[in-house]
Structure formats: structure tokens, C-alpha cells
Design a protein around this motif. Structure first.
Motif, PDB file in Angstrom:
ATOM      1  N   LEU A  86      -6.920  -3.569   4.515  1.00  0.00           N
ATOM      2  CA  LEU A  86      -6.366  -3.117   3.484  1.00  0.00           C
ATOM      3  C   LEU A  86      -6.252  -1.905   3.660  1.00  0.00           C
ATOM      4  CD1 LEU A  86      -6.014  -3.275   0.174  1.00  0.00           C
ATOM      5  CD2 LEU A  86      -8.392  -1.851   0.200  1.00  0.00           C
ATOM      6  N   LEU A  95      -4.504  -6.015  -3.486  1.00  0.00           N
ATOM      7  CA  LEU A  95      -5.768  -6.312  -3.987  1.00  0.00           C
ATOM      8  C   LEU A  95      -5.232  -8.009  -4.283  1.00  0.00           C
ATOM      9  CD1 LEU A  95      -6.666  -2.788  -6.051  1.00  0.00           C
ATOM     10  CD2 LEU A  95      -7.627  -4.141  -3.434  1.00  0.00           C
ATOM     11  N   LYS A 154      -6.029 -10.650  -1.383  1.00  0.00           N
ATOM     12  CA  LYS A 154      -6.524 -10.767  -0.821  1.00  0.00           C
ATOM     13  C   LYS A 154      -7.816 -11.242  -2.083  1.00  0.00           C
ATOM     14  CE  LYS A 154      -6.122  -6.667   2.116  1.00  0.00           C
ATOM     15  NZ  LYS A 154      -6.358  -7.100   3.275  1.00  0.00           N
ATOM     16  N   THR A 155      -7.509 -11.719  -3.173  1.00  0.00           N
ATOM     17  CA  THR A 155      -8.687 -12.441  -4.252  1.00  0.00           C
ATOM     18  C   THR A 155      -7.971 -14.276  -3.955  1.00  0.00           C
ATOM     19  OG1 THR A 155      -6.927 -12.163  -6.073  1.00  0.00           O
ATOM     20  CG2 THR A 155      -8.547 -10.357  -5.635  1.00  0.00           C
ATOM     21  N   GLU A 200     -10.100 -13.055   0.638  1.00  0.00           N
ATOM     22  CA  GLU A 200     -11.192 -12.780  -0.548  1.00  0.00           C
ATOM     23  C   GLU A 200     -11.567 -13.594  -1.206  1.00  0.00           C
ATOM     24  OE1 GLU A 200     -13.515 -10.460   1.052  1.00  0.00           O
ATOM     25  OE2 GLU A 200     -12.782  -9.813   2.916  1.00  0.00           O
ATOM     26  N   ASN A 242     -14.855 -13.474  -2.860  1.00  0.00           N
ATOM     27  CA  ASN A 242     -15.481 -12.397  -2.586  1.00  0.00           C
ATOM     28  C   ASN A 242     -15.310 -11.402  -4.271  1.00  0.00           C
ATOM     29  OD1 ASN A 242     -16.562  -9.442  -2.345  1.00  0.00           O
ATOM     30  ND2 ASN A 242     -15.247  -9.375  -0.646  1.00  0.00           N
ATOM     31  N   ARG A 266     -16.631  -9.140  -5.711  1.00  0.00           N
ATOM     32  CA  ARG A 266     -16.334  -7.008  -5.603  1.00  0.00           C
ATOM     33  C   ARG A 266     -14.299  -7.346  -5.319  1.00  0.00           C
ATOM     34  NH1 ARG A 266     -19.443  -4.358  -1.126  1.00  0.00           N
ATOM     35  NH2 ARG A 266     -19.030  -6.895   0.119  1.00  0.00           N
ATOM     36  N   TYR A 267     -13.942  -8.049  -4.658  1.00  0.00           N
ATOM     37  CA  TYR A 267     -12.893  -7.863  -4.769  1.00  0.00           C
ATOM     38  C   TYR A 267     -11.928  -8.177  -6.100  1.00  0.00           C
ATOM     39  CZ  TYR A 267     -10.967  -6.486   0.116  1.00  0.00           C
ATOM     40  OH  TYR A 267     -10.957  -5.708   1.111  1.00  0.00           O
ATOM     41  N   SER A 276      -9.315  -5.962  -8.364  1.00  0.00           N
ATOM     42  CA  SER A 276      -8.463  -5.954  -7.971  1.00  0.00           C
ATOM     43  C   SER A 276      -7.728  -6.118  -9.912  1.00  0.00           C
ATOM     44  CB  SER A 276      -7.686  -7.558  -7.964  1.00  0.00           C
ATOM     45  OG  SER A 276      -6.271  -8.147  -8.196  1.00  0.00           O
TER      46      SER A 276
END
Length: 239
Positions: free
Chosen positions: A112, A159, A162-163, A167, A170, A172-173, A177
Motif C-alpha cells: 500500500l 484501497l 485491494k478489496t 485482500e 480481508n 479489515r480492508y 475502504s
């Protein structure tokens, strides 16, 4: 051709959007042509160089690095000769390039922090664009607000991407986001109330799309469309 053409579709938005918004502030000038070509070939040159550093496959990435370098050097000379004050900006880019080199060497270019550094470098291009177009009469306050707006938008995009890719499992990501995109809406509204509309759309994207199965290519192409939406809205409601 994948040795020559970067496969990150969303990166093209980061390449072009600062240039277009810079033009919206300063207006277009003939000197913008070699400036943009230089910027384009810097990006194209960096792709095989970083891949070369990461994979150490000289036979695969040496030729595209040399070809892009041969094109880039005279373009850089033309820009430096016509706009000597941009030499300092070029030196800054060269120094900052050491960050992605470090991450490529360690095969961690998707970190990141590396994304954020790349975003800031891409967005900073709005400054030389405005300088070339307007010189000492440039509206630096508006330029800086657009730089911040672009930086915040692309960090949110990093962000979000990545989701849906690395990720996607994940939570948390995902929460980060969604929260980040929610916080962008009042900032955009403070600049211009109608700007809250595209950022509300981006919030819905951050909420809904990670729950769908999307290919990487589809995600990249969608990001280009979202970038076009943002550009049109900024052009009409702020610039």
C-alpha cells in the motif's frame, strides 16, 4: 506485447487525469504536447525497468527498456530546454522512483505504501501541466486543491482494488475502504456540493462491488470509467 504495454488498466487513469485537470486550470498550449509525450514515455519506460528489476529476466525486458529509453531521452531534452524550471521536477521524480525500485527488488510492489507513493507521483504531474500553460499567472490554490482531490480519490481506489483482488477475504480492508470513501464525500461537498454525487457513487462502488466476482481486467476497465465520471463532474462543477 505484454513486455511493452503495462497490464494495469487503472494506471492509465492516473496517467491521464492529472494532465486533463491541469489543462482545465491553465488552458492548453503547444508545449503541452512534448510534455505529455515525455510523461507517457516515462511511464512506459518505468514498466519494463521495474519488471526487469523484479524478475531479473534480462532477455525479456532489456529490449523494451532500451526502446523506450531511446524515445524518452530526446523528449526529456526538449522539455528541459524549453522549460528549464522543470529540471528540478524531473530530479524529484528520479529520486522518488527509488521507492518503487526498492519494492520491485523485494517483489512487494503491491504494498500500500508503494501505491501511495506512485499515486502522489502521478498526481503531481498537474503542477508542471499548469505551469507550462499559465506560467507565473497560474492559479496554484486551485491546482493544489485538485492535486489533493486526485490524491484522495486514487488512494481510495487503491484501497478498493485491494478489496476485490488481493485482500478480498480481508474484512479489515473492506471496512477501511468503505469508511475512507464515506469520509471523502464531505470533503468533495466542501469544494462544490455537486461533487458529492460522484463520490457517493464511489462509496456505493466500495460497498457493493467487492461482493461480486469480477475479473482483474473488468476491475481495471471499470476504474477507467469511474475516472471519466470524476473528470466530467470536476470539469463541470469545479474547474
Amino acid at each position: 506485447m505484454n513486455r511493452y504495454i503495462p497490464n494495469q488498466h487503472g494506471a492509465w487513469a492516473m496517467l491521464i487525469l492529472p494532465f486533463l485537470l491541469g489543462l482545465s486550470v491553465s488552458g492548453a498550449a503547444p508545449a503541452h504536447v512534448p510534455l505529455f509525450l515525455c510523461w507517457l514515455f516515462m511511464y512506459l519506460f518505468s514498466f519494463p525497468v521495474l519488471q526487469w528489476i523484479k524478475t531479473r529476466k534480462t532477455d525479456r525486458y532489456f529490449k523494451p527498456s532500451v526502446i523506450y529509453g531511446i524515445v524518452l531521452i530526446p523528449l526529456a531534452v526538449i522539455v528541459a530546454a524549453s522549460q528549464p524550471k522543470l529540471i528540478g521536477y524531473g530530479a524529484l521524480l528520479l529520486a522518488a522512483f527509488l521507492v518503487p525500485v526498492h519494492y520491485a527488488k523485494n517483489k512487494n510492489e503491491r504494498a500500500l505504501l508503494n501505491d501511495v507513493v506512485a499515486i502522489l507521483l502521478f498526481c503531481s504531474f498537474i503542477y508542471p501541466v499548469v505551469y507550462v500553460g499559465a506560467g507565473s499567472e497560474a492559479d496554484w490554490a486551485r491546482t493544489t486543491l485538485l492535486f489533493v482531490l486526485l490524491g484522495l480519490y486514487f488512494v481510495g481506489t487503491a484501497l478498493y482494488v485491494k478489496t476485490v483482488i488481493r485482500e478480498k477475504k480481508n474484512p479489515r480492508y473492506y471496512r477501511a475502504s468503505v469508511a475512507y470513501h464515506a469520509l471523502l464525500i464531505p470533503f468533495a461537498a466542501a469544494l462544490s456540493l455537486p461533487l458529492s454525487i460522484p463520490f457517493a457513487v464511489l462509496l456505493l462502488r466500495a460497498i457493493a462491488l467487492p461482493k461480486r466476482k469480477m475479473a482483474i481486467k473488468q476491475t481495471g476497465i471499470a476504474e477507467i470509467l469511474f475516472a471519466v465520471m470524476l473528470y466530467v463532474c470536476v470539469l463541470f462543477f469545479y474547474s
